[in-house]
Design a protein around this motif. Structure first.
Motif, mmCIF file in Angstrom:
data_model
loop_
_atom_site.group_PDB
_atom_site.id
_atom_site.type_symbol
_atom_site.label_atom_id
_atom_site.label_comp_id
_atom_site.label_asym_id
_atom_site.label_seq_id
_atom_site.Cartn_x
_atom_site.Cartn_y
_atom_site.Cartn_z
ATOM 1 N N GLU A 83 0.474 -1.166 0.232
ATOM 2 C CA GLU A 83 0.063 0.160 -0.387
ATOM 3 C C GLU A 83 0.542 1.130 0.118
ATOM 4 O O GLU A 83 0.555 2.261 -0.876
ATOM 5 C CB GLU A 83 -1.411 0.085 0.958
ATOM 6 C CG GLU A 83 -2.241 -1.299 0.779
ATOM 7 C CD GLU A 83 -3.363 -0.983 1.645
ATOM 8 O OE1 GLU A 83 -3.310 -0.079 2.725
ATOM 9 O OE2 GLU A 83 -4.090 -1.959 1.601
ATOM 10 N N ARG B 10 -9.354 8.468 -10.711
ATOM 11 C CA ARG B 10 -9.197 7.017 -11.316
ATOM 12 C C ARG B 10 -8.633 7.497 -12.556
ATOM 13 O O ARG B 10 -8.508 6.153 -12.976
ATOM 14 C CB ARG B 10 -10.668 6.533 -10.714
ATOM 15 C CG ARG B 10 -11.282 5.250 -11.803
ATOM 16 C CD ARG B 10 -13.005 4.801 -11.728
ATOM 17 N NE ARG B 10 -12.929 5.346 -12.953
ATOM 18 C CZ ARG B 10 -14.700 5.584 -13.167
ATOM 19 N NH1 ARG B 10 -15.251 4.830 -12.938
ATOM 20 N NH2 ARG B 10 -14.660 6.035 -14.991
ATOM 21 N N ASN C 196 -7.953 0.028 -10.305
ATOM 22 C CA ASN C 196 -9.062 0.008 -9.082
ATOM 23 C C ASN C 196 -8.018 -0.400 -7.570
ATOM 24 O O ASN C 196 -9.094 -0.016 -6.733
ATOM 25 C CB ASN C 196 -9.890 -1.210 -9.986
ATOM 26 C CG ASN C 196 -11.482 -0.511 -10.726
ATOM 27 O OD1 ASN C 196 -11.556 0.128 -10.833
ATOM 28 N ND2 ASN C 196 -11.708 -2.007 -11.358
ATOM 29 N N ARG C 197 -7.330 -0.695 -7.689
ATOM 30 C CA ARG C 197 -7.021 -1.712 -6.489
ATOM 31 C C ARG C 197 -6.422 0.254 -5.890
ATOM 32 O O ARG C 197 -6.205 -0.493 -4.302
ATOM 33 C CB ARG C 197 -5.413 -2.018 -6.607
ATOM 34 C CG ARG C 197 -4.938 -3.531 -8.124
ATOM 35 C CD ARG C 197 -6.311 -4.467 -7.099
ATOM 36 N NE ARG C 197 -6.909 -5.520 -7.115
ATOM 37 C CZ ARG C 197 -7.757 -5.152 -7.467
ATOM 38 N NH1 ARG C 197 -8.815 -4.639 -8.121
ATOM 39 N NH2 ARG C 197 -8.281 -6.351 -8.603
ATOM 40 N N SER D 36 -9.506 1.354 -4.159
ATOM 41 C CA SER D 36 -9.895 0.327 -3.103
ATOM 42 C C SER D 36 -8.477 1.407 -2.019
ATOM 43 O O SER D 36 -9.384 1.506 -0.474
ATOM 44 C CB SER D 36 -9.351 -0.515 -2.795
ATOM 45 O OG SER D 36 -10.446 -1.770 -4.338
ATOM 46 N N LYS E 258 -10.465 4.376 -1.071
ATOM 47 C CA LYS E 258 -11.773 4.242 -0.209
ATOM 48 C C LYS E 258 -11.650 4.302 1.721
ATOM 49 O O LYS E 258 -12.153 4.937 1.643
ATOM 50 C CB LYS E 258 -12.446 3.479 -1.020
ATOM 51 C CG LYS E 258 -13.243 3.849 -2.083
ATOM 52 C CD LYS E 258 -14.264 2.941 -2.436
ATOM 53 C CE LYS E 258 -15.232 2.363 -2.036
ATOM 54 N NZ LYS E 258 -16.395 1.542 -3.075
ATOM 55 N N HIS E 259 -10.122 2.871 1.440
ATOM 56 C CA HIS E 259 -10.363 3.060 3.100
ATOM 57 C C HIS E 259 -9.276 3.707 4.313
ATOM 58 O O HIS E 259 -9.748 4.171 4.817
ATOM 59 C CB HIS E 259 -9.469 1.434 2.827
ATOM 60 C CG HIS E 259 -8.957 1.092 4.169
ATOM 61 N ND1 HIS E 259 -8.356 1.425 5.225
ATOM 62 C CD2 HIS E 259 -10.411 0.202 5.449
ATOM 63 C CE1 HIS E 259 -8.694 -0.077 6.591
ATOM 64 N NE2 HIS E 259 -9.878 -0.448 5.974
ATOM 65 N N SER F 251 -19.905 4.533 -1.214
ATOM 66 C CA SER F 251 -20.193 2.790 -2.467
ATOM 67 C C SER F 251 -21.529 3.004 -3.498
ATOM 68 O O SER F 251 -21.177 3.052 -4.857
ATOM 69 C CB SER F 251 -20.783 1.226 -2.188
ATOM 70 O OG SER F 251 -21.338 1.399 -0.387
ATOM 71 N N MET G 198 -16.216 1.819 -9.503
ATOM 72 C CA MET G 198 -14.955 1.246 -9.649
ATOM 73 C C MET G 198 -15.076 0.770 -11.771
ATOM 74 O O MET G 198 -16.269 0.777 -11.799
ATOM 75 C CB MET G 198 -14.575 0.309 -8.880
ATOM 76 C CG MET G 198 -14.044 0.214 -7.568
ATOM 77 S SD MET G 198 -13.003 1.289 -7.650
ATOM 78 C CE MET G 198 -12.481 0.449 -5.597
#
Length: 159
Positions: A23, A51, A68-69, A72, A75-76, A94, A99
């Motif tokens: 990450e 994106r 997308n990775r 994600s 988003k977290h 969401s 995505m």
């Protein structure tokens, strides 16, 4: 935004060592795209811009999947920012953020009976690995990084 990304990246017990390394790459890329803008100023349209920019920066075929990775992770980060009280609402909840669609792989998930049979015929080392993987649910990199120092009494500690 940079402070929130740093806090997320170095929050204790939030990420395992290997996940943190993975990450770290995503966070650095996101930081370069988002810059030092305030986390409260981040809007849904910014998420779509990030994106799309990520998709265009990756070589052919993998752009949408890699984007997308990254998204994600972002988003977290926003989910944790809400927990920490940095923001009140999630700009990428969401229902609002979409995505890129990903192609479904043609992998077939084996039944429990098939897994048990495969483990029976595997060599002893692979049997132990499979059993530990099934019990802990750890990722491969985290599982292979375990040492005797991770055993604390009767428990296995993976950090």
């Amino acid at each position: 935004m940079s402070g929130t990304l740093n806090r997320y990246l170095y929050a204790p017990n939030l990420l395992t060592t290997y996940t943190q390394k993975d990450e770290l790459v995503y966070i650095h890329k996101l930081r370069s795209l988002i810059g030092s803008n305030a986390v409260m100023d981040f809007k849904l349209q910014h998420a779509y811009q990030v994106r799309d920019c990520l998709k265009n920066q990756v070589t052919k075929g993998l752009g949408e999947k890699q984007a997308n990775r990254h998204m994600s992770v972002l988003k977290h980060v926003f989910t944790k920012a809400i927990e920490w009280g940095a923001i009140d609402s999630h700009p990428m909840h969401s229902g609002a953020f979409k995505m890129f669609p990903e192609k479904r792989s043609k992998l077939r998930i084996p039944t429990d009976a098939e897994v048990r049979e495969a483990i029976k015929i595997a060599n002893p080392m692979l049997q132990s690995y499979c059993k530990l993987k099934l019990i802990t649910g750890l990722r491969q990199t985290d599982l292979l990084g375990l040492t005797v120092h991770n055993i604390k009494g009767d428990c296995l500690e993976a950090m």
